[in-house]
Design a protein around this motif. Structure first.
Motif, PDB file in Angstrom:
ATOM      1  N   LEU A  11       0.845  -1.200   0.000  1.00 23.57           N
ATOM      2  CA  LEU A  11       0.000   0.000   0.000  1.00 23.57           C
ATOM      3  C   LEU A  11       0.877   1.245   0.000  1.00 23.57           C
ATOM      4  N   SER A  12       0.782   2.035  -1.058  1.00 21.44           N
ATOM      5  CA  SER A  12       1.654   3.203  -1.234  1.00 21.44           C
ATOM      6  C   SER A  12       0.877   4.504  -1.099  1.00 21.44           C
ATOM      7  N   PRO A  13       1.566   5.584  -0.711  1.00 25.39           N
ATOM      8  CA  PRO A  13       0.921   6.893  -0.578  1.00 25.39           C
ATOM      9  C   PRO A  13       0.934   7.651  -1.892  1.00 25.39           C
ATOM     10  N   ALA A  14       0.039   8.612  -2.032  1.00 26.98           N
ATOM     11  CA  ALA A  14       0.040   9.487  -3.205  1.00 26.98           C
ATOM     12  C   ALA A  14      -0.414  10.874  -2.788  1.00 26.98           C
ATOM     13  N   LYS A  15       0.453  11.843  -3.005  1.00 26.92           N
ATOM     14  CA  LYS A  15       0.063  13.230  -2.784  1.00 26.92           C
ATOM     15  C   LYS A  15      -0.865  13.700  -3.887  1.00 26.92           C
ATOM     16  N   THR A  16      -0.630  13.196  -5.112  1.00 25.15           N
ATOM     17  CA  THR A  16      -1.441  13.546  -6.282  1.00 25.15           C
ATOM     18  C   THR A  16      -1.795  12.282  -7.044  1.00 25.15           C
ATOM     19  N   ALA A  17      -2.768  12.403  -7.950  1.00 25.49           N
ATOM     20  CA  ALA A  17      -3.151  11.258  -8.781  1.00 25.49           C
ATOM     21  C   ALA A  17      -1.999  10.818  -9.676  1.00 25.49           C
ATOM     22  N   GLU A  18      -1.189  11.753 -10.147  1.00 25.88           N
ATOM     23  CA  GLU A  18      -0.040  11.403 -10.985  1.00 25.88           C
ATOM     24  C   GLU A  18       0.943  10.532 -10.211  1.00 25.88           C
ATOM     25  N   ILE A  19       1.213  10.903  -8.965  1.00 21.82           N
ATOM     26  CA  ILE A  19       2.092  10.082  -8.129  1.00 21.82           C
ATOM     27  C   ILE A  19       1.436   8.728  -7.866  1.00 21.82           C
ATOM     28  N   GLY A  20       0.127   8.709  -7.700  1.00 21.33           N
ATOM     29  CA  GLY A  20      -0.586   7.453  -7.499  1.00 21.33           C
ATOM     30  C   GLY A  20      -0.426   6.502  -8.664  1.00 21.33           C
ATOM     31  N   ARG A  21      -0.488   7.024  -9.887  1.00 23.06           N
ATOM     32  CA  ARG A  21      -0.293   6.166 -11.062  1.00 23.06           C
ATOM     33  C   ARG A  21       1.111   5.570 -11.079  1.00 23.06           C
ATOM     34  N   GLU A  22       2.104   6.391 -10.736  1.00 23.56           N
ATOM     35  CA  GLU A  22       3.475   5.875 -10.711  1.00 23.56           C
ATOM     36  C   GLU A  22       3.653   4.840  -9.600  1.00 23.56           C
ATOM     37  N   ALA A  23       2.981   5.033  -8.481  1.00 24.23           N
ATOM     38  CA  ALA A  23       3.041   4.037  -7.413  1.00 24.23           C
ATOM     39  C   ALA A  23       2.551   2.688  -7.920  1.00 24.23           C
ATOM     40  N   ILE A  24       1.473   2.693  -8.671  1.00 25.33           N
ATOM     41  CA  ILE A  24       0.926   1.448  -9.219  1.00 25.33           C
ATOM     42  C   ILE A  24       1.898   0.823 -10.218  1.00 25.33           C
ATOM     43  N   LEU A  25       2.478   1.636 -11.086  1.00 29.59           N
ATOM     44  CA  LEU A  25       3.436   1.111 -12.061  1.00 29.59           C
ATOM     45  C   LEU A  25       4.679   0.557 -11.380  1.00 29.59           C
ATOM     46  N   HIS A  26       5.010   1.073 -10.201  1.00 26.26           N
ATOM     47  CA  HIS A  26       6.190   0.601  -9.482  1.00 26.26           C
ATOM     48  C   HIS A  26       5.859  -0.524  -8.502  1.00 26.26           C
ATOM     49  N   GLY A  27       4.628  -1.021  -8.555  1.00 27.73           N
ATOM     50  CA  GLY A  27       4.316  -2.238  -7.820  1.00 27.73           C
ATOM     51  C   GLY A  27       3.289  -2.161  -6.726  1.00 27.73           C
ATOM     52  N   ALA A  28       2.644  -1.016  -6.512  1.00 30.54           N
ATOM     53  CA  ALA A  28       1.652  -0.913  -5.441  1.00 30.54           C
ATOM     54  C   ALA A  28       0.411  -1.728  -5.780  1.00 30.54           C
ATOM     55  N   ASP A  29      -0.060  -2.491  -4.806  1.00 25.40           N
ATOM     56  CA  ASP A  29      -1.322  -3.217  -4.939  1.00 25.40           C
ATOM     57  C   ASP A  29      -2.507  -2.346  -4.539  1.00 25.40           C
ATOM     58  N   ALA A  30      -2.221  -1.265  -3.834  1.00 22.32           N
ATOM     59  CA  ALA A  30      -3.244  -0.304  -3.441  1.00 22.32           C
ATOM     60  C   ALA A  30      -2.552   1.031  -3.192  1.00 22.32           C
ATOM     61  N   VAL A  31      -3.338   2.096  -3.298  1.00 20.44           N
ATOM     62  CA  VAL A  31      -2.827   3.456  -3.102  1.00 20.44           C
ATOM     63  C   VAL A  31      -3.808   4.197  -2.202  1.00 20.44           C
ATOM     64  N   TYR A  32      -3.267   4.954  -1.239  1.00 19.19           N
ATOM     65  CA  TYR A  32      -4.143   5.820  -0.448  1.00 19.19           C
ATOM     66  C   TYR A  32      -3.822   7.274  -0.761  1.00 19.19           C
ATOM     67  N   ILE A  33      -4.862   8.077  -0.849  1.00 22.75           N
ATOM     68  CA  ILE A  33      -4.753   9.448  -1.338  1.00 22.75           C
ATOM     69  C   ILE A  33      -5.788  10.318  -0.630  1.00 22.75           C
ATOM     70  N   GLY A  34      -5.499  11.600  -0.498  1.00 28.63           N
ATOM     71  CA  GLY A  34      -6.438  12.515   0.128  1.00 28.63           C
ATOM     72  C   GLY A  34      -7.500  12.977  -0.847  1.00 28.63           C
TER      73      GLY A  34
END
Length: 656
Positions: A11-34
């Motif tokens: 589970l990776s963090p994301a400050k923005t949706a763009e960072i969230g997409r990169e988290a997924i490409l780098h292996g995150a199974d889930a992302v949490y975002i504000g």
């Protein structure tokens, strides 16, 4: 669905949706975002439209998106929060991470709820209660040991989540009120002033100075790299990285680091599987030392440890690079253990302060038995670098070459795909089946002509079908089910492949089943205690109604309600300064001549005009930082529809 017992989630963090997409490409199974509001990082909010696009991207890989609504809410904010939650549900969000129990008493959509770390889940009883009350995932306290986690898992069937990396709040999450007491900025409402990162002077009960102007409440950063498999065996299923304020490079690096570590475990443990789809190929070498940290600690995972604090500085000093060999008028020379680059960020210690240096231009002078010799021309004037001298140790906190590798494509994630080409009436049909068992079929009308060169025609079809390029798929197998070799123009088969890929992406999205909300037990579970102090953070009538329904008889208002006029614990922490300075009675036990002479007497902590009393509860091994709310804040209206109040207190304590 919730996490199954054999599934492991990164589970990776994301400050923005763009960072969230990169988290997924780098292996995150889930992302949490504000979301737009009500998150515990008020400067990390995102519009609904951005979250909706991230959801669509994530679901293609079977990754989940969680949105944080983990502040405590004033009555005046409940309706706005309810509307936002419905918008997030309509945007496809999979779960909400919440702290305020008042939300469970509202008209919410059937979206999963995860109990935030600010719910302060440290006991079997608390975990059982929250699971029985409708939570689908529980974020355990960072202070728990692996053995304590194991005991909770033995009696709780709700999936457990645990922070494995990133900044550590010194207090139990949700149990820190220093920021609000001193500045009016509430940590539980998303605007912590980070008092824990300031310098303090510590004195004993007789007024003797134990430590002077040290960052005594600043922890090193969490790093559970060495404990992942032990945490898996203890029952953790969601491995959470801290960092919704962190930049793109941090999220890429740390996500990739843990993806590789978890994949190695999964490779050896066939009874386990990752919680989402695809295979991640990292195109750089992750290094946890290359991005912001204050040093590394596994905190209390293996019991109380020495040196968990970052007492010297709350800043990122980086990795040791070399030693200053000589100073020039506009440069200094370094003997380094690694190559340098223009733009590197350097620093060194001068007394108790970290001094930063920007390497404008660097030139390699040669090699020696001690290492490489480099000449550094800094952006700063040499006279502006206090304490720099021959023999000084220099650290690098910005590696220009390494960071450049993260600014380009640094990972890719592919879902395995089986392609089957067959004849279909007036043309060809391409059927796709992916690793999740999802199938789609696309037809293209075209005239089929017998191939003059069968082998070449078949090879050309294989080559064209296998060109998945920048799509999210990679070839697992290609099957040609044809009555005879046909000549098919490359333009026609390429068009069929593109249409089929687009159709299959749509099929994957259509097949996604959003996890369902967990039904609370009936009759309602009984809360472990019948009384709640301000530490329960009850800030609205809905939360009060929730606890009343679950058997609580006396409920105090949250600290932010401004009803605690006297001194109270403003921070409760497992970190103990008596232990840090070898003044703990347990440390003295059995030491000849010392046993019985050391008592856990109160101590005093001072920072500027702020003074706190430290009291020590040795049975649970906790430290309480005691103080009172400033009179001006106490007399002001409690914060309602604004993230903090009052305006006059904003700048009294700077961010560290």
């Amino acid at each position: 669905m919730s996490l199954l017992d054999h599934q492991i989630e990164l589970l990776s963090p994301a400050k923005t949706a763009e960072i969230g997409r990169e988290a997924i490409l780098h292996g995150a199974d889930a992302v949490y975002i504000g979301g737009p509001a009500f998150g515990a990082r008020h400067n990390a909010s995102n519009p609904i439209e951005d979250i909706s696009s991230l959801v669509e991207f994530a679901h293609k890989f079977r990754s989940r998106i969680f949105v944080t609504i983990n502040t405590i809410l004033h009555d005046a904010e409940l309706e706005a929060a309810r509307k936002q939650i419905w918008q997030l549900y309509d945007a496809g969000v999979d779960a909400l991470i919440i702290q305020d129990m008042g939300l469970l008493e509202m008209d919410l959509p059937p979206i999963q709820l995860h109990a935030s770390t600010q719910c302060d889940i440290r006991t079997v009883e608390k975990a059982k209660f929250l699971g029985a009350s409708g939570f689908s995932q529980l974020v355990l306290a960072r202070e728990l040991t692996i053995e304590q986690i194991r005991k909770i898992r033995a009696e709780v069937d709700t999936p457990l989540e645990y922070f494995i990396h990133g900044a550590l709040c010194v207090a139990f999450s949700g149990q820190c009120y220093i920021s609000h007491a001193d500045t009016g900025r509430s940590a539980n409402r998303g605007d912590c002033s980070q008092a824990c990162r300031l310098p303090y002077t510590l004195s004993d009960s007789k007024g003797r100075v134990v430590a002077y102007e040290k960052h005594l409440l600043s922890m090193k950063d969490n790093d559970q790299s060495a404990n992942l498999e032990a945490l898996v065996d203890a029952g953790i299923r969601s491995f959470k990285i801290e960092g919704r304020y962190k930049d793109m490079g941090y999220v890429k690096n740390i996500t990739a680091h843990y993806r590789l570590l978890l994949d190695e475990i999964l490779e050896r443990r066939p009874e386990l599987s990752r919680a989402s789809s695809g295979h991640t190929r990292v195109l750089f070498t992750p290094d946890v030392d290359k991005t912001f940290h204050r040093g590394h600690t596994d905190y209390f995972a293996n019991g109380r440890q020495d040196e968990i604090g970052a007492f010297d500085s709350p800043k990122y000093v980086g990795v040791e690079l070399g030693i200053v060999s000589r100073l020039g008028t506009d440069h200094f020379d370094l003997v380094t253990n690694a190559p340098m680059a223009n733009g590197d960020g350097l620093n060194y210690m001068n007394k108790r302060e970290v001094v930063g240096v920007q390497a404008n231009v660097v030139k390699k002078l040669g090699d020696s038995t001690e290492g490489e010799l480099w000449r550094v021309f800094p952006n700063e004037q040499m006279r502006e670098l206090p304490g720099l001298k021959a023999g000084a140790s220099v650290m690098r906190n910005r590696d220009h070459h390494w960071e450049a590798s993260l600014q380009k494509k640094s990972s890719e994630r592919k879902v395995a795909l089986q392609l089957a080409l067959s004849e279909d009436g007036d043309g060809l049909r391409l059927t796709l089946r992916d690793e999740d068992g999802i199938t789609s079929s696309t037809h293209a009308a075209m005239a089929l002509q017998p191939a003059q060169h069968a082998d070449q025609a078949e090879a050309a079809l294989h080559a064209s079908l296998g060109k998945l390029g920048n799509t999210m798929f990679e070839v697992d197998s290609i099957a040609l089910s044809l009555s005879q070799p046909w000549f098919v123009p490359s333009s026609a088969i390429n068009a069929l492949r593109r249409d089929a890929i687009a159709a299959h992406e749509a099929a994957r999205l259509a097949a996604w089943q959003r996890p369902e909300r967990k039904t609370p037990d009936e009759p309602p579970a009984v809360y472990p205690d019948t009384q709640l102090s301000y530490l329960a953070n009850v800030y609205n009538e809905k939360a009060r109604a929730f606890y009343t329904k679950h058997g609580v008889q006396m409920i105090a208002a949250a600290y932010e309600a401004h009803e605690e006029a006297g001194e109270v614990p403003l921070m409760i922490t497992k970190h103990c300064l008596r232990f840090s300075f070898n003044l703990c009675p347990k440390q003295a036990k059995g030491v000849q001549g010392v046993q019985g002479q050391v008592r856990a007497e109160p101590m005093t902590l001072v920072s500027g005009d702020e003074r706190y009393t430290l009291r020590f509860d040795c049975k649970p091994c906790e430290m309480h930082v005691v103080g009172a709310m400033k009179p001006g804040i106490l007399a002001s209206p409690p914060p309602s529809n604004v993230p903090y109040s009052p305006l006059t207190f904003h700048r009294q304590r700077p961010r560290a």
